[in-house]
Design a protein around this motif. Structure first.
Motif, mmCIF file in Angstrom:
data_model
loop_
_atom_site.group_PDB
_atom_site.id
_atom_site.type_symbol
_atom_site.label_atom_id
_atom_site.label_comp_id
_atom_site.label_asym_id
_atom_site.label_seq_id
_atom_site.Cartn_x
_atom_site.Cartn_y
_atom_site.Cartn_z
ATOM 1 N N TYR A 158 -15.686 -2.518 6.914
ATOM 2 C CA TYR A 158 -14.339 -2.018 7.258
ATOM 3 C C TYR A 158 -14.062 -2.239 8.744
ATOM 4 O O TYR A 158 -12.972 -2.665 9.134
ATOM 5 C CB TYR A 158 -14.240 -0.534 6.898
ATOM 6 N N GLY B 63 -4.990 -1.315 2.384
ATOM 7 C CA GLY B 63 -6.294 -1.480 3.035
ATOM 8 C C GLY B 63 -7.192 -0.336 2.651
ATOM 9 O O GLY B 63 -6.768 0.587 1.948
ATOM 10 N N GLY B 64 -8.444 -0.418 3.091
ATOM 11 C CA GLY B 64 -9.362 0.673 2.789
ATOM 12 C C GLY B 64 -10.808 0.222 2.822
ATOM 13 O O GLY B 64 -11.095 -0.950 3.084
ATOM 14 N N GLY C 140 0.827 -1.219 0.000
ATOM 15 C CA GLY C 140 0.000 0.000 0.000
ATOM 16 C C GLY C 140 0.853 1.257 0.000
ATOM 17 O O GLY C 140 0.388 2.345 0.348
ATOM 18 N N PRO D 100 -4.144 3.540 14.048
ATOM 19 C CA PRO D 100 -4.169 5.009 13.978
ATOM 20 C C PRO D 100 -5.535 5.567 14.371
ATOM 21 O O PRO D 100 -6.569 4.973 14.084
ATOM 22 C CB PRO D 100 -3.893 5.304 12.498
ATOM 23 N N SER E 21 -4.088 -1.660 11.837
ATOM 24 C CA SER E 21 -5.477 -1.804 12.284
ATOM 25 C C SER E 21 -6.130 -0.417 12.292
ATOM 26 O O SER E 21 -5.724 0.452 11.495
ATOM 27 C CB SER E 21 -5.489 -2.457 13.677
ATOM 28 N N SER E 22 -7.075 -0.194 13.165
ATOM 29 C CA SER E 22 -7.818 1.071 13.126
ATOM 30 C C SER E 22 -8.623 1.222 14.417
ATOM 31 O O SER E 22 -8.838 0.251 15.143
ATOM 32 C CB SER E 22 -8.768 1.029 11.922
ATOM 33 N N LEU F 43 -9.644 -7.048 0.827
ATOM 34 C CA LEU F 43 -8.522 -6.096 0.753
ATOM 35 C C LEU F 43 -7.807 -5.991 2.106
ATOM 36 O O LEU F 43 -6.580 -6.044 2.187
ATOM 37 C CB LEU F 43 -9.018 -4.723 0.291
ATOM 38 N N CYS G 96 1.325 5.009 3.861
ATOM 39 C CA CYS G 96 2.445 4.067 3.720
ATOM 40 C C CYS G 96 3.590 4.660 2.902
ATOM 41 O O CYS G 96 4.752 4.296 3.107
ATOM 42 C CB CYS G 96 1.952 2.744 3.163
ATOM 43 N N ASN H 115 -0.343 -6.918 -6.531
ATOM 44 C CA ASN H 115 -1.716 -7.019 -6.035
ATOM 45 C C ASN H 115 -1.689 -7.908 -4.797
ATOM 46 O O ASN H 115 -1.398 -9.100 -4.889
ATOM 47 C CB ASN H 115 -2.606 -7.624 -7.129
HETATM 48 P P1 NAD Z 1 -4.662 5.078 0.826
HETATM 49 O O1 NAD Z 1 -5.962 4.781 0.139
HETATM 50 O O2 NAD Z 1 -4.018 6.401 0.598
HETATM 51 O O3 NAD Z 1 -3.604 3.938 0.436
HETATM 52 C C1 NAD Z 1 -3.940 2.606 0.250
HETATM 53 C C2 NAD Z 1 -3.072 2.071 -0.885
HETATM 54 O O4 NAD Z 1 -3.364 0.675 -1.047
HETATM 55 C C3 NAD Z 1 -3.344 2.749 -2.239
HETATM 56 O O5 NAD Z 1 -2.144 3.261 -2.785
HETATM 57 C C4 NAD Z 1 -3.909 1.624 -3.101
HETATM 58 O O6 NAD Z 1 -3.518 1.709 -4.470
HETATM 59 C C5 NAD Z 1 -3.297 0.402 -2.433
HETATM 60 N N1 NAD Z 1 -4.063 -0.813 -2.757
HETATM 61 C C6 NAD Z 1 -5.411 -0.939 -2.833
HETATM 62 N N2 NAD Z 1 -5.716 -2.184 -3.226
HETATM 63 C C7 NAD Z 1 -4.541 -2.857 -3.373
HETATM 64 C C8 NAD Z 1 -4.210 -4.170 -3.767
HETATM 65 N N3 NAD Z 1 -5.149 -5.070 -4.065
HETATM 66 N N4 NAD Z 1 -2.904 -4.508 -3.821
HETATM 67 C C9 NAD Z 1 -1.941 -3.601 -3.522
HETATM 68 N N5 NAD Z 1 -2.186 -2.340 -3.159
HETATM 69 C C10 NAD Z 1 -3.480 -1.972 -3.086
HETATM 70 O O7 NAD Z 1 -4.913 4.779 2.364
HETATM 71 P P2 NAD Z 1 -4.162 5.336 3.660
HETATM 72 O O8 NAD Z 1 -5.016 6.376 4.260
HETATM 73 O O9 NAD Z 1 -2.742 5.644 3.365
HETATM 74 O O10 NAD Z 1 -4.243 4.040 4.606
HETATM 75 C C11 NAD Z 1 -3.200 3.092 4.724
HETATM 76 C C12 NAD Z 1 -3.631 2.047 5.744
HETATM 77 O O11 NAD Z 1 -3.931 2.691 6.977
HETATM 78 C C13 NAD Z 1 -4.898 1.288 5.356
HETATM 79 O O12 NAD Z 1 -4.787 -0.050 5.811
HETATM 80 C C14 NAD Z 1 -5.975 2.003 6.120
HETATM 81 O O13 NAD Z 1 -7.089 1.158 6.329
HETATM 82 C C15 NAD Z 1 -5.237 2.321 7.393
HETATM 83 N N6 NAD Z 1 -5.768 3.425 8.201
HETATM 84 C C16 NAD Z 1 -5.824 4.686 7.701
HETATM 85 C C17 NAD Z 1 -6.281 5.726 8.509
HETATM 86 C C18 NAD Z 1 -6.322 7.150 7.995
HETATM 87 O O14 NAD Z 1 -6.769 8.026 8.730
HETATM 88 N N7 NAD Z 1 -5.865 7.433 6.780
HETATM 89 C C19 NAD Z 1 -6.695 5.459 9.809
HETATM 90 C C20 NAD Z 1 -6.639 4.149 10.282
HETATM 91 C C21 NAD Z 1 -6.164 3.145 9.469
#
Ligand code: NAD
Length: 281
Positions: free
Chosen positions: A177, A97-98, A18, A207, A163-164, A135, A24, A68
């Motif tokens: 989610y 993730g997402g 990711g 986070p 995690s979250s 995912l 990340c 992937n």
């Molecule tokens: P983001 O959407 O910016 O990044 C996620 C990345 O995962 C994207 O670049 C996407 O292309 C990639 N991705 C999606 N499907 C994929 C696949 N099948 N194979 C490989 N890559 C794939 O999200 P983010 O905000 O940077 O979040 C990163 C992690 O942190 C996630 O697990 C998210 O659930 C978790 N998280 C985020 C927050 C927040 O506030 N942003 C809070 C808690 C947890």
């Protein structure tokens, strides 16, 4: 202050999934400052490549790999390419993730006489729910199957999952989610136990609510005042503010680093300004 200076991962191979995404990519940038060789994995190669190039321009060691996380063959190919470029994995960060709008209800509560156009729990799409579970959960499990094989018996080897807050108490509207992230916390403990005899530690960060360029528009109006949803979050965050991505780094570097965390195994570290500790009363 550059906290990366407190950690020395020179020669270590850190694999981050990711890494074309907001958080990340930032982890990759900061971890590269410790001297590690950083592999940025993402399904979106263009994005991961842009971040990898920025790291290299700043004197770090990094390379992007189109991967992937839901396709074992794709992960295996990436593993082989990383071995050729850098060597085998020392630290795996499962960050891909997402959520999906198809697995999100319109309202926080079901109520009598909702308009027909309202997307309720009963309208959630099975494919959307599967997408989110796969995912987040399979997208953590499959890369771990591939990369942890090489980590067995390696000094300092460890895995960090993401995690979250949803894992503690589900947030409204996003049942898939929330469930998937609860599964990630549970899986983190499972892995910690399973690999405990072969010297791979496994921990996670959870986070809290962060401001990023992506969600700034949802959290603040044009004058910089918090929106209604943002106010709700702030009311439930005892520290009364949002976090910043850089505030996750101390936790990640600490958990990754054998000099600091050699006996820490199976924890999910909330980095949340107290959100998960607060009942709201
Ligand atoms: P983001 O959407 O910016 O990044 C996620 C990345 O995962 C994207 O670049 C996407 O292309 C990639 N991705 C999606 N499907 C994929 C696949 N099948 N194979 C490989 N890559 C794939 O999200 P983010 O905000 O940077 O979040 C990163 C992690 O942190 C996630 O697990 C998210 O659930 C978790 N998280 C985020 C927050 C927040 O506030 N942003 C809070 C808690 C947890």
């Amino acid at each position: 202050m550059n906290i990366a200076n407190n950690h020395d991962f020179k020669g270590k191979v850190v694999v981050i999934t990711g890494a074309g995404g907001v958080l990340c990519a930032f982890f990759a940038q900061e971890i590269a400052k410790t001297g590690a060789k950083v592999a940025l994995l993402d399904i979106n190669l263009e994005s991961a490549e842009q971040y990898a190039q920025a790291i290299v321009q700043n004197g770090g060691i990094a390379k992007a790999y189109k991967t992937n996380v839901l396709d074992l063959e794709s992960i295996q190919q990436t593993r082989d390419a990383i071995e050729k470029d850098f060597g085998t994995c020392d630290v795996l960060i499962n960050g891909a993730g997402g959520n999906s709008p198809k697995a999100t209800t319109d309202n926080e509560f079901h109520e009598f006489n909702l308009a027909d156009s309202t997307k309720s729990f009963f309208d959630l799409d099975k494919n959307g729910i599967e997408f989110v579970f796969n995912l987040n959960y399979l997208g953590t499990l499959l890369p771990t199957q591939v990369f942890a094989k090489d980590m067995i018996g390696k000094k300092g080897a460890n895995i960090i999952n993401v995690s979250s807050m949803n894992a503690y108490t589900p947030l409204t509207k996003i049942p898939a989610y929330s469930g998937a992230k609860a599964a990630i916390s549970n899986f983190t403990q499972w892995l910690a136990v399973y690999f405990s005899k072969v010297s791979i530690r496994c921990n996670a960060i959870a986070p809290g609510f962060l401001v990023s360029n992506q969600n700034r528009g949802l959290l603040f109006d044009s004058e910089g005042n918090p929106t209604a949803r943002a106010n709700k979050i702030l009311t439930n965050t005892p520290m009364g503010r949002f976090g910043e991505a850089h505030e996750l780094m101390g936790g990640i570097l600490f958990l990754m680093d054998e000099n600091y965390a050699s006996f820490i195994n199976g924890v999910v570290l909330p980095i949340d300004g107290g959100f998960s500790a607060y009942s709201g009363v």
